[in-house]
Design a protein around this motif. Sequence first.
Motif, PDB file in Angstrom:
ATOM      1  N   MET A   1       0.823  -1.216   0.000  1.00 48.14           N
ATOM      2  CA  MET A   1       0.000   0.000   0.000  1.00 48.14           C
ATOM      3  C   MET A   1       0.858   1.267   0.000  1.00 48.14           C
ATOM      4  N   ASP A  61      -0.092   3.120  -3.242  1.00 48.64           N
ATOM      5  CA  ASP A  61      -0.887   2.264  -4.131  1.00 48.64           C
ATOM      6  C   ASP A  61      -0.237   2.134  -5.506  1.00 48.64           C
ATOM      7  N   LEU A  76      -5.537  12.964  -4.661  1.00 45.00           N
ATOM      8  CA  LEU A  76      -5.175  11.738  -3.943  1.00 45.00           C
ATOM      9  C   LEU A  76      -5.308  11.932  -2.439  1.00 45.00           C
ATOM     10  N   ARG A  77      -4.757  13.034  -1.932  1.00 49.09           N
ATOM     11  CA  ARG A  77      -4.861  13.310  -0.496  1.00 49.09           C
ATOM     12  C   ARG A  77      -6.318  13.432  -0.066  1.00 49.09           C
ATOM     13  N   SER A  79      -9.076  12.238  -1.377  1.00 49.20           N
ATOM     14  CA  SER A  79      -9.939  11.056  -1.478  1.00 49.20           C
ATOM     15  C   SER A  79      -9.409   9.861  -0.694  1.00 49.20           C
ATOM     16  N   ARG A  80      -8.079   9.737  -0.573  1.00 50.47           N
ATOM     17  CA  ARG A  80      -7.498   8.507  -0.028  1.00 50.47           C
ATOM     18  C   ARG A  80      -6.895   8.654   1.353  1.00 50.47           C
ATOM     19  N   MET A  81      -6.656   9.873   1.813  1.00 52.91           N
ATOM     20  CA  MET A  81      -5.925  10.068   3.060  1.00 52.91           C
ATOM     21  C   MET A  81      -6.737  10.860   4.077  1.00 52.91           C
ATOM     22  N   ASN A 107     -15.271  15.562  -1.418  1.00 53.99           N
ATOM     23  CA  ASN A 107     -15.356  14.315  -2.168  1.00 53.99           C
ATOM     24  C   ASN A 107     -16.758  14.048  -2.704  1.00 53.99           C
ATOM     25  N   PRO A 152     -10.955   7.205   5.020  1.00 50.34           N
ATOM     26  CA  PRO A 152      -9.759   7.215   4.167  1.00 50.34           C
ATOM     27  C   PRO A 152      -9.093   5.846   4.116  1.00 50.34           C
ATOM     28  N   ALA A 153      -8.384   5.596   3.031  1.00 48.26           N
ATOM     29  CA  ALA A 153      -7.635   4.346   2.896  1.00 48.26           C
ATOM     30  C   ALA A 153      -6.357   4.380   3.718  1.00 48.26           C
ATOM     31  N   ALA A 185      -8.534   0.117   6.286  1.00 50.25           N
ATOM     32  CA  ALA A 185      -7.554   1.179   6.043  1.00 50.25           C
ATOM     33  C   ALA A 185      -6.238   0.899   6.761  1.00 50.25           C
TER      34      ALA A 185
END
Length: 214
Positions: A1, A61, A76-77, A79-81, A107, A152-153, A185
């Motif tokens: 990841m 990723d 990216l930040r 949506s994913r963090m 988002n 978040p992932a 996550a």
Amino acid sequence: MLVLDNLNKSYGGRAVLSNLSHTFQGGEFVAIMGESGVGKSTLLNLVAGLDAPDSGQVIVDGTPMSALDDAAATRLRRSRMGFIFQAFHVLPHLSLRQNVALPLLLNRQPVDRADALLAAVGLAGRGDDFPRQLSGGELQRVAIARALVHRPALLLADEPTGNLDPETAATILGLLRQETRASGAGAIMVTHSHAAAAMADKVLLLTRSGLKLA
């Protein structure tokens, strides 16, 4: 990841991180400990793409952060963090509900989860209050709710219990574990607290020579 590939970072000619490499697995809750000034907060900023390494790569990723332009890195930040900063960064002109709902709005997700997260951090019924009405510990809890609200992932937490009493800290750490496990996550938590670190799946020690199991 998340892969750190031979990271180097210096400030004012002083090396903070040198040849740092490590792979973090998805779904893993990792605590990072170490002496003050060894580069723990710097590492989180590099992972988030808020700062750039002098050399080496942060790969999220499978995508090197250095390959993204500013707009793509922001997406990216966003949506994913999720981020929990020591300085909170709670927006003073927004209500608590609006602060927590901000990642959902950005988002384009429904905002109804904001009140549930406020309740989860012990601030039920205070969504219409403003940051000026809160103590430092309460502001920290708002920041935690905001970091978790969009599932978040990857969660990045810099001393998330630093302003909390032991009982509240234990509740918040339980929430972090619950939320990250529910969504699969990964989480990286920088802390000086051995009690906080004990809640993690793995504890790593950051030294001048790199990351190693504590």
